[in-house]
Write an enzyme that holds these catalytic residues in place. Sequence first.
Site, mmCIF file in Angstrom:
data_model
loop_
_atom_site.group_PDB
_atom_site.id
_atom_site.type_symbol
_atom_site.label_atom_id
_atom_site.label_comp_id
_atom_site.label_asym_id
_atom_site.label_seq_id
_atom_site.Cartn_x
_atom_site.Cartn_y
_atom_site.Cartn_z
ATOM 1 N N ASP A 55 -38.892 5.118 11.870
ATOM 2 C CA ASP A 55 -39.368 6.250 11.060
ATOM 3 C C ASP A 55 -40.898 6.331 11.064
ATOM 4 O O ASP A 55 -41.479 7.400 11.230
ATOM 5 C CB ASP A 55 -38.899 6.115 9.597
ATOM 6 C CG ASP A 55 -37.408 6.369 9.448
ATOM 7 O OD1 ASP A 55 -36.869 7.179 10.225
ATOM 8 O OD2 ASP A 55 -36.794 5.759 8.558
ATOM 9 N N GLY A 105 -44.122 11.730 -3.622
ATOM 10 C CA GLY A 105 -42.873 10.965 -3.598
ATOM 11 C C GLY A 105 -43.153 9.478 -3.505
ATOM 12 O O GLY A 105 -44.245 9.067 -3.064
ATOM 13 N N LYS A 139 -30.763 1.956 4.066
ATOM 14 C CA LYS A 139 -31.802 1.382 4.931
ATOM 15 C C LYS A 139 -32.284 0.013 4.464
ATOM 16 O O LYS A 139 -32.726 -0.796 5.264
ATOM 17 C CB LYS A 139 -32.986 2.344 5.036
ATOM 18 C CG LYS A 139 -32.667 3.609 5.802
ATOM 19 C CD LYS A 139 -33.880 4.491 5.936
ATOM 20 C CE LYS A 139 -33.504 5.806 6.584
ATOM 21 N NZ LYS A 139 -34.657 6.643 6.887
ATOM 22 N N LEU A 146 -28.375 15.775 12.193
ATOM 23 C CA LEU A 146 -28.588 16.318 13.544
ATOM 24 C C LEU A 146 -28.553 15.210 14.591
ATOM 25 O O LEU A 146 -28.624 15.481 15.790
ATOM 26 C CB LEU A 146 -29.948 17.029 13.612
ATOM 27 C CG LEU A 146 -30.093 18.310 12.787
ATOM 28 C CD1 LEU A 146 -31.496 18.883 12.941
ATOM 29 C CD2 LEU A 146 -29.063 19.341 13.220
#
Length: 283
Positions: free
Chosen positions: A107, A131, A71, A21
């Site tokens: 982030d 996670g 990243k 997006l």
Amino acid sequence: MNIDSKTKIYGLIGHPVGHSLSPLIHNTAFLDQKLNCIYDCFDVLPENIKDAVFGIKALGIMGVNVTVPYKEMVIPYLDFISDEAKLIGAVNTIKNNDGRLEGYNTDASGFIESLLEQGVEIKGKNVVILGAGGAARAIAVAFSLNDVNSITIANRTEGKAYNLYKYIIEKFRTECKYTSLDELIDFDNIDILINATSVGMFPNVNATPVDEKIIRKAKFIYDLIYNPKETLFLRYAKKYGIKNSNGLNMLINQANNSFKIWFGKNFNKNLIVNVLRKKEFIK
Ligand code: ATR
């Protein structure tokens, strides 16, 4: 949008990038602020990542966002890394500052801002992160920098949960634990439960990383996923009347923070929210 010889190029490098997006968000902001800039996606194969980063400099691309799986990989090719990006061990924003490539991470700050905007207190809270990949690490660092009481890392592969746990206790004073996903059934006092796994993401929309018995224990539920808008994880939150958020707020805030690094000013978040709502990414 008038593209001419002076149009500056921004973009996203990752693999894959097809469903991002970010072009919609940034091109909307460029138009709104009458910036002669364009934002596009660059799907880079792993063997080309070094050339792609050097290409930013060679072609005078002004800035890029970096996404999975690059990243960490871009770091050795940059001329400067911000302290926050160093702590997180990942760069999601590169600014081409007159030929000097600067790496930042937006982030973590985007995540924290999205919690604060929703009135969620962070300081002194007990958080559980599902996670142990790159997203989980950014979140764990973000919480450590914001004085939570404790962080528990729960992951399918316990070895990876252990590695992230070790990373946090070596860098911060935050109380940290690690566990398997199933063992969370024995945990109480979960203030914030975050899904930082890919479980529940389109097209596997009928999966959750943990059982609803675990989900119902939390006081606030956050899913980093935004496609679908409402994962099964969030549907359970709703079922038990628990306040919750999907990943769009974080996405918008991290994009705004990248924009700020490139242009020194915010974009109009309300405008972005409205555009995303019109396109039905937001309820
Ligand atoms: P990202 O950078 O987005 O965090 P990642 O580093 O690939 O992506 O991490 C994905 C996370 O989702 C990992 O924690 C992974 O668990 P493993 O470490 O066991 O691989 C988790 N994950 C992915 N599929 C999963 C599944 N079916 N069940 C449980 N966890 C899963």
